[in-house]
Scaffold this active site. Structure first.
Site, PDB file in Angstrom:
ATOM      1  N   GLY A 194      37.284  10.771  28.063  1.00 52.11           N
ATOM      2  CA  GLY A 194      37.724   9.875  27.003  1.00 52.11           C
ATOM      3  C   GLY A 194      38.024  10.606  25.710  1.00 52.11           C
TER       4      GLY A 194
ATOM      5  CG  LEU B 215      41.948   9.288  26.589  1.00 51.50           C
ATOM      6  CD1 LEU B 215      42.796   8.265  27.351  1.00 51.50           C
ATOM      7  CD2 LEU B 215      41.498  10.411  27.520  1.00 51.50           C
TER       8      LEU B 215
ATOM      9  CD  GLU C 197      48.871  13.907  20.176  1.00 52.27           C
ATOM     10  OE1 GLU C 197      47.631  14.151  20.190  1.00 52.27           O
ATOM     11  OE2 GLU C 197      49.460  13.526  19.160  1.00 52.27           O
TER      12      GLU C 197
ATOM     13  CG  HIS D 239      42.809  13.697  27.340  1.00 52.30           C
ATOM     14  ND1 HIS D 239      42.282  13.671  26.073  1.00 52.30           N
ATOM     15  CD2 HIS D 239      41.889  14.314  28.123  1.00 52.30           C
ATOM     16  CE1 HIS D 239      41.079  14.225  26.093  1.00 52.30           C
ATOM     17  NE2 HIS D 239      40.819  14.630  27.317  1.00 52.30           N
TER      18      HIS D 239
ATOM     19  CD  GLN E  64      36.685  21.050  33.365  1.00 56.86           C
ATOM     20  OE1 GLN E  64      35.586  20.745  32.949  1.00 56.86           O
ATOM     21  NE2 GLN E  64      37.771  20.397  32.999  1.00 56.86           N
TER      22      GLN E  64
HETATM   23  O1  PAF Z   1      37.198  18.315  31.193  1.00 57.50           O
HETATM   24  C1  PAF Z   1      36.531  17.260  31.121  1.00 57.50           C
HETATM   25  O2  PAF Z   1      36.824  16.360  30.346  1.00 57.50           O
HETATM   26  C2  PAF Z   1      35.319  17.082  32.020  1.00 57.50           C
HETATM   27  O3  PAF Z   1      34.676  18.300  32.235  1.00 57.50           O
HETATM   28  C3  PAF Z   1      35.653  16.398  33.367  1.00 57.50           C
HETATM   29  C4  PAF Z   1      36.560  17.257  34.214  1.00 57.50           C
HETATM   30  C5  PAF Z   1      36.287  15.042  33.113  1.00 57.50           C
HETATM   31  C6  PAF Z   1      34.361  16.173  34.170  1.00 57.50           C
HETATM   32  O4  PAF Z   1      33.451  15.388  33.472  1.00 57.50           O
END
Ligand code: PAF
Length: 270
Positions: A14, A16, A18, A20, A135
């Site tokens: 969340g 959010l 740009e 995202h 990640q």
């Molecule tokens: O990058 C993120 O916002 C978080 O690490 C994710 C991938 C939504 C997992 O909670």
């Protein structure tokens, strides 16, 4: 037998921005149905981290999203109905370095919720932002190691006009800190410039020269509490050896005030 559903998943926490929305755009180009998950995952926050102050704005998020996306915004009880999880995904060695070293357990928690989201939504593709390079590396590794039947799509980092990588945490920066935070993208630019100079003047210690160029920028800003600047091999997410040539990723993390920021840039070591 049913086919793979025509669904693209954009996992988010969340708040959010740009960045995202660029993930959502890419998702729309890849599948007929887009699911955006919004869940601030307690499992990926350590005891002294910013879980409580992590920005939450579901109403604002819903306003920003196109009306044709499906939003999955469970609460913690819905996602973890039996209480604290007993079964977790572990991120392994690559999850214990860089972000993992500073945030022990973070990547186990992240991978665990991402695996749950993959199983719940069953997408054919999931979209992640390049800003969180480690990640992305670990999610791809999990997908391969555990045979998840989906593709991972990575979207370049979206930046402010002055270069600052968009992040939900940028809202915590005051005016002064916002200026200091620019040192991260400036350091990456210095690294890229060093690469272009080295292309003409090759040296045996290219990696060190590039690191020094970036560190000089970071050390010049007192408001930056540098955690790491490193050049990693993108296939291993490990520091490149001295004689390395080829694609690499420069990664940087620092605290500005109490706000932890990350950034990275692709490099090609000559
Ligand atoms: O990058 C993120 O916002 C978080 O690490 C994710 C991938 C939504 C997992 O909670």
């Amino acid at each position: 037998m049913a086919g793979i559903p025509d669904v693209a998943l954009v996992p988010t926490m969340g708040a959010l921005h740009e960045g995202h929305l660029a993930l959502v755009d890419r998702a729309k180009s890849l599948a007929g149905n887009v699911v955006v998950s919004i869940f601030v995952n307690p499992l990926q926050f350590g005891a002294n981290e910013d879980l409580d102050r992590y920005p939450r704005d579901l109403k604002g998020d819903l306003e920003k999203l196109p009306s044709d996306v499906i939003v999955f915004a469970p609460n913690a009880t819905e996602l973890y109905p039996l209480g604290p999880v007993e079964t977790r995904v572990t991120a392994g060695h690559a999850g214990s370095t860089f972000e993992g070293a500073s945030r022990p357990g973070h990547f186990d928690g992240m991978l665990t919720v991402v695996a749950k989201l993959f199983n719940i939504v069953n997408p054919k593709v999931a979209i992640f932002g390049q800003k969180d390079a480690q990640q992305v590396f670990l999610v791809k590794r999990m997908v391969s190691d555990l045979n998840f039947a989906l593709e991972i799509e990575v979207v370049p980092t979206v930046r402010e006009p002055d270069g600052l990588a968009k992040s939900s945490r940028n809202r915590f920066l005051n005016e002064e800190q916002r200026k200091d935070a620019l040192a991260l993208s400036r350091a990456l630019n210095a690294a890229m410039l060093a690469v272009s100079i080295l292309e003409q003047n090759k040296s045996a210690a290219d990696g060190e020269i590039i690191r020094s160029a970036a560190l000089e920028v970071l050390h010049a800003v007192p408001g930056i509490q540098l955690d790491y600047f490193e050049i990693v091999d993108p296939l291993k997410f490990e520091p490149i050896p001295v004689d390395y040539h080829g694609p690499a990723t420069a990664i940087v993390a620092a605290k500005v005030g109490t706000t932890r920021l990350l950034d990275n840039a692709p490099l090609s070591i000559p």
